[in-house]
Design a protein around this motif. Structure first.
Motif, PDB file in Angstrom:
ATOM      1  N   UNK A 151       0.847  -1.204   0.000  1.00  0.00           N
ATOM      2  CA  UNK A 151       0.000   0.000   0.000  1.00  0.00           C
ATOM      3  C   UNK A 151       0.879   1.251   0.000  1.00  0.00           C
ATOM      4  N   UNK A 152       0.574   2.163  -0.890  1.00  0.00           N
ATOM      5  CA  UNK A 152       1.282   3.452  -0.893  1.00  0.00           C
ATOM      6  C   UNK A 152       0.369   4.503  -1.502  1.00  0.00           C
TER       7      UNK A 152
ATOM      8  N   UNK B  20       0.927   3.571 -10.375  1.00  0.00           N
ATOM      9  CA  UNK B  20      -0.148   3.889  -9.419  1.00  0.00           C
ATOM     10  C   UNK B  20      -0.403   2.676  -8.530  1.00  0.00           C
ATOM     11  N   UNK B  21      -0.926   2.899  -7.307  1.00  0.00           N
ATOM     12  CA  UNK B  21      -1.301   1.757  -6.469  1.00  0.00           C
ATOM     13  C   UNK B  21      -2.273   0.873  -7.247  1.00  0.00           C
ATOM     14  N   UNK B  22      -2.047  -0.440  -7.183  1.00  0.00           N
ATOM     15  CA  UNK B  22      -2.869  -1.329  -8.024  1.00  0.00           C
ATOM     16  C   UNK B  22      -3.445  -2.494  -7.236  1.00  0.00           C
TER      17      UNK B  22
ATOM     18  N   UNK C  52       3.350  -5.012  -7.251  1.00  0.00           N
ATOM     19  CA  UNK C  52       4.283  -4.722  -8.339  1.00  0.00           C
ATOM     20  C   UNK C  52       4.409  -3.204  -8.457  1.00  0.00           C
ATOM     21  N   UNK C  53       5.652  -2.702  -8.413  1.00  0.00           N
ATOM     22  CA  UNK C  53       5.840  -1.258  -8.573  1.00  0.00           C
ATOM     23  C   UNK C  53       6.823  -1.005  -9.713  1.00  0.00           C
TER      24      UNK C  53
ATOM     25  N   UNK D   4      -2.314   8.530 -13.110  1.00  0.00           N
ATOM     26  CA  UNK D   4      -3.011   7.258 -13.324  1.00  0.00           C
ATOM     27  C   UNK D   4      -3.987   6.985 -12.181  1.00  0.00           C
ATOM     28  N   UNK D   5      -3.591   7.360 -10.994  1.00  0.00           N
ATOM     29  CA  UNK D   5      -4.466   7.150  -9.834  1.00  0.00           C
ATOM     30  C   UNK D   5      -5.738   7.999  -9.969  1.00  0.00           C
ATOM     31  N   UNK D   6      -5.571   9.263 -10.330  1.00  0.00           N
ATOM     32  CA  UNK D   6      -6.730  10.152 -10.516  1.00  0.00           C
ATOM     33  C   UNK D   6      -7.667   9.558 -11.571  1.00  0.00           C
ATOM     34  N   UNK D   7      -7.072   9.048 -12.632  1.00  0.00           N
ATOM     35  CA  UNK D   7      -7.863   8.480 -13.715  1.00  0.00           C
ATOM     36  C   UNK D   7      -8.581   7.197 -13.273  1.00  0.00           C
ATOM     37  N   UNK D   8      -7.801   6.299 -12.652  1.00  0.00           N
ATOM     38  CA  UNK D   8      -8.386   4.987 -12.312  1.00  0.00           C
ATOM     39  C   UNK D   8      -9.432   5.087 -11.217  1.00  0.00           C
TER      40      UNK D   8
END
Ligand code: FAD
Length: 239
Positions: free
Chosen positions: A34-35, A63-65, A69-70, A132-136
């Motif tokens: 988690x981040x 982005x956090x998924x 995997x980062x 990507x986070x904002x989008x997802x």
């Protein structure tokens, strides 16, 4: 309390441009890593006898998924021990030691103003995660200006991806400026002229600055000179 050191296994490596590589790391000891988008990890690389001289930090570019995997994106620095180690010694299957997530270079709790994300080179990494986070996660937002400075077109990373992301996030405006190449784009020169022009009317804004000291220090100085408050400015200094 600091997060614990853990193993990271390199699962994939790709060249991002002539001197920058993307590294994907799987963290088998954290099934859910988690981040917050914008945070970084610290690696303990075998490049020095003294422990604290072995540590190098890298923004998480993905982005956090919900998994472990980062992605990191690393530029090779001349005579750089850490980046040199990545380029010369790290291969798919390599085991690294890292700790994280760290950092407070993250989105405000509520995005109630336009955000100016200013960066050079690999300083785009935390913004890639954030966008990507904002989008997802469909995070409510105002205008999102990504202002990206490089020397030449061949230094740009994630260019196609950021252009594509504009289709998904209509409020994302992607500004590229090149300091050492004449090109057909709107901006030539450093990043500073870009946000100065965009903020001519001193609209309420939130500034995020990421990259090397010269750019970050100068941008902070100029934004304050424009009349913005220091609380409007958030920094991630790479060195
Ligand atoms: C929070 C944080 C996040 C970071 N995220 C990233 C990231 O996502 N991607 C990334 O590539 N780096 C990132 N960095 C920088 C990274 O931690 C290292 O500093 C960088 O890889 C250089 O380390 P090195 O060991 O290769 O060079 P060193 O051996 O530490 O330095 C060699 C020499 O080069 C100088 N130097 C170092 N970097 C530069 C540079 N870019 N330009 C000019 N001179 C330089 C040093 O001052 C030194 O004189 C981040 C740093 C921080 C603090």
């Amino acid at each position: 309390m600091l997060p614990k050191w853990q193993k990271g296994i390199v699962t994939r490596i790709e060249q991002a441009n002539h001197n920058t590589r993307r590294y994907w790391l799987e963290l088998p000891e954290s099934p859910l890593f988690a981040f917050k988008p914008g945070q970084f990890v610290t690696l303990d690389l075998p490049i020095h006898e003294q422990r604290n001289k072995r540590w190098r930090s890298y923004s998480i570019a993905s982005a956090p998924n919900g998994g472990n995997l980062i992605e990191l994106v690393i530029v090779l620095v001349d005579d750089g021990l850490g980046s040199g180690y990545f380029f010369n010694n790290v291969a798919v299957g390599s085991e690294l030691i890292l700790r994280g997530p760290h950092g407070i270079f993250t989105l405000p709790a509520e995005i109630d103003k336009d955000i100016f994300m200013i960066c050079t080179g690999t300083g785009i990494a935390p913004y890639r995660s954030i966008l990507h986070y904002i989008n997802e996660y469909k995070v409510p937002h105002k205008a999102l200006h990504l202002i990206y400075g490089c020397r030449t077109r061949e230094d740009l990373i994630y260019e196609d991806e950021m252009r594509a992301l504009q289709q998904d996030i209509p409020e994302l405006i992607y500004h590229i400026t090149l300091s050492r190449e004449d090109w057909e784009g709107a901006y030539k020169g450093y990043v500073h002229q870009v946000y100065e022009a965009l903020c001519e009317n001193r609209q309420p804004a939130h500034f995020m600055l990421c990259g090397w000291r010269n750019m970050v220090d100068e941008a902070k100085h100029r934004i304050l000179e424009m009349g913005y408050d220091k609380n409007d400015i958030h920094l991630e200094l790479y060195g």
